[in-house]
Design a protein around this motif. Structure first.
Motif, mmCIF file in Angstrom:
data_model
loop_
_atom_site.group_PDB
_atom_site.id
_atom_site.type_symbol
_atom_site.label_atom_id
_atom_site.label_comp_id
_atom_site.label_asym_id
_atom_site.label_seq_id
_atom_site.Cartn_x
_atom_site.Cartn_y
_atom_site.Cartn_z
ATOM 1 N N VAL A 11 66.098 9.785 36.191
ATOM 2 C CA VAL A 11 66.918 8.752 34.764
ATOM 3 C C VAL A 11 65.922 8.806 33.184
ATOM 4 O O VAL A 11 66.632 8.862 32.305
ATOM 5 N N GLY A 12 64.935 8.598 33.548
ATOM 6 C CA GLY A 12 63.918 8.810 32.101
ATOM 7 C C GLY A 12 63.573 9.717 31.541
ATOM 8 O O GLY A 12 63.443 10.083 30.477
ATOM 9 N N ILE A 13 63.624 10.998 32.659
ATOM 10 C CA ILE A 13 63.434 11.989 31.498
ATOM 11 C C ILE A 13 65.090 12.589 31.082
ATOM 12 O O ILE A 13 64.770 12.738 29.871
ATOM 13 N N VAL A 14 66.319 12.562 31.821
ATOM 14 C CA VAL A 14 67.331 13.034 30.924
ATOM 15 C C VAL A 14 67.700 11.914 29.951
ATOM 16 O O VAL A 14 68.072 11.545 28.925
ATOM 17 N N ILE A 15 67.110 10.605 30.412
ATOM 18 C CA ILE A 15 67.098 9.698 28.516
ATOM 19 C C ILE A 15 66.400 10.133 27.513
ATOM 20 O O ILE A 15 66.871 10.636 26.926
ATOM 21 N N VAL A 16 65.230 10.392 27.788
ATOM 22 C CA VAL A 16 64.589 10.371 26.691
ATOM 23 C C VAL A 16 64.621 12.348 26.096
ATOM 24 O O VAL A 16 65.038 12.214 24.824
ATOM 25 N N ILE A 17 65.209 13.440 27.076
ATOM 26 C CA ILE A 17 65.198 14.450 26.716
ATOM 27 C C ILE A 17 66.967 13.893 25.909
ATOM 28 O O ILE A 17 67.132 14.955 24.724
ATOM 29 N N GLY A 18 67.969 13.419 26.613
ATOM 30 C CA GLY A 18 69.067 12.905 25.877
ATOM 31 C C GLY A 18 68.851 12.744 24.408
ATOM 32 O O GLY A 18 69.238 12.305 23.356
ATOM 33 N N LEU A 19 67.543 11.029 24.096
ATOM 34 C CA LEU A 19 67.124 10.353 22.263
ATOM 35 C C LEU A 19 66.944 11.485 21.794
ATOM 36 O O LEU A 19 67.600 11.655 20.690
ATOM 37 N N GLU A 20 66.069 12.881 22.673
ATOM 38 C CA GLU A 20 65.454 13.405 21.218
ATOM 39 C C GLU A 20 66.759 14.297 21.119
ATOM 40 O O GLU A 20 67.064 14.880 19.560
ATOM 41 N N ILE A 21 67.482 15.118 22.006
ATOM 42 C CA ILE A 21 68.645 15.306 21.294
ATOM 43 C C ILE A 21 69.518 15.059 20.605
ATOM 44 O O ILE A 21 70.147 15.577 19.609
ATOM 45 N N PHE A 22 70.668 13.856 21.064
ATOM 46 C CA PHE A 22 70.750 12.965 19.964
ATOM 47 C C PHE A 22 71.455 11.913 19.112
ATOM 48 O O PHE A 22 71.397 11.687 18.246
ATOM 49 N N VAL A 23 69.746 12.036 19.324
ATOM 50 C CA VAL A 23 69.646 10.171 18.443
ATOM 51 C C VAL A 23 68.718 10.685 17.790
ATOM 52 O O VAL A 23 68.532 10.529 16.057
ATOM 53 N N PHE A 24 67.284 10.727 17.628
ATOM 54 C CA PHE A 24 66.149 10.865 17.447
ATOM 55 C C PHE A 24 65.715 11.976 16.201
ATOM 56 O O PHE A 24 65.442 12.638 15.448
ATOM 57 N N ARG A 25 66.343 13.858 16.909
ATOM 58 C CA ARG A 25 66.308 14.836 16.329
ATOM 59 C C ARG A 25 65.217 15.493 15.309
ATOM 60 O O ARG A 25 64.998 15.405 14.657
ATOM 61 N N SER A 26 63.853 14.651 16.351
ATOM 62 C CA SER A 26 62.393 14.826 15.895
ATOM 63 C C SER A 26 62.362 16.170 15.711
ATOM 64 O O SER A 26 62.089 16.762 15.062
ATOM 65 N N GLY A 27 62.672 17.083 16.522
ATOM 66 C CA GLY A 27 62.859 18.804 16.452
ATOM 67 C C GLY A 27 60.892 18.962 17.896
ATOM 68 O O GLY A 27 60.559 20.054 17.587
ATOM 69 N N GLN A 96 57.130 11.676 16.131
ATOM 70 C CA GLN A 96 57.153 12.490 14.643
ATOM 71 C C GLN A 96 58.157 12.849 13.974
ATOM 72 O O GLN A 96 58.106 12.283 13.050
ATOM 73 N N TRP A 97 59.062 11.633 14.858
ATOM 74 C CA TRP A 97 60.652 11.111 13.997
ATOM 75 C C TRP A 97 60.208 9.692 12.721
ATOM 76 O O TRP A 97 60.310 10.387 11.787
ATOM 77 N N GLN A 98 59.404 9.304 12.676
ATOM 78 C CA GLN A 98 58.398 8.121 11.966
ATOM 79 C C GLN A 98 57.961 9.263 11.295
ATOM 80 O O GLN A 98 58.100 8.795 9.975
ATOM 81 N N LEU A 99 57.083 10.214 11.397
ATOM 82 C CA LEU A 99 56.266 10.758 10.080
ATOM 83 C C LEU A 99 57.764 11.696 9.845
ATOM 84 O O LEU A 99 57.414 11.820 8.570
#
Length: 107
Positions: A11-27, A96-99
């Motif tokens: 669940v933690g892995i899926v949430i973090v990957i989902g947040l990166e791909i769909f929300v933060f998009r930090s790259g 990275q998102w904050q940066l």
């Protein structure tokens, strides 16, 4: 019933990957520096976690019914690597998102 530690790790892995791909998009997933940092952190995790979880004299014990009981290498539960990935990635993603936001504000 599924082992709790295993389920929570996935669940933690899926949430973090989902947040990166769909929300933060930090790259970060496209950056070599991220993968290098992850490799360095996981190498040290092997040393420390291997010492903490060694079956010959464990400092940290796991309830066998709460994880898959697959250990690699040096008696490390494989779920620990997923948890480490989620923790390290979430910190680096937010950093990275904050940066990225700070750079946009100064332009």
């Amino acid at each position: 019933m599924l082992p709790e530690y295993t389920v929570m790790t996935v669940v933690g892995i899926v949430i973090v990957i989902g947040l990166e791909i769909f929300v933060f998009r930090s790259g970060i997933f496209r950056r070599g520096q991220y993968w290098a940092a992850l490799a360095i952190c996981l190498a040290f995790q092997c040393l420390v976690d291997g010492w903490l979880t060694k079956l010959s004299d464990p400092i940290v014990r796991y309830n066998p019914s709460q994880f898959l009981n697959v250990r690699f290498p040096w008696d490390i539960p494989i779920e620990d690597f997923g948890f480490g990935f989620a923790m390290i990635t979430s910190v680096l993603m937010l950093w990275q998102w904050q940066l990225n936001r700070s750079r946009k504000d100064t332009q």
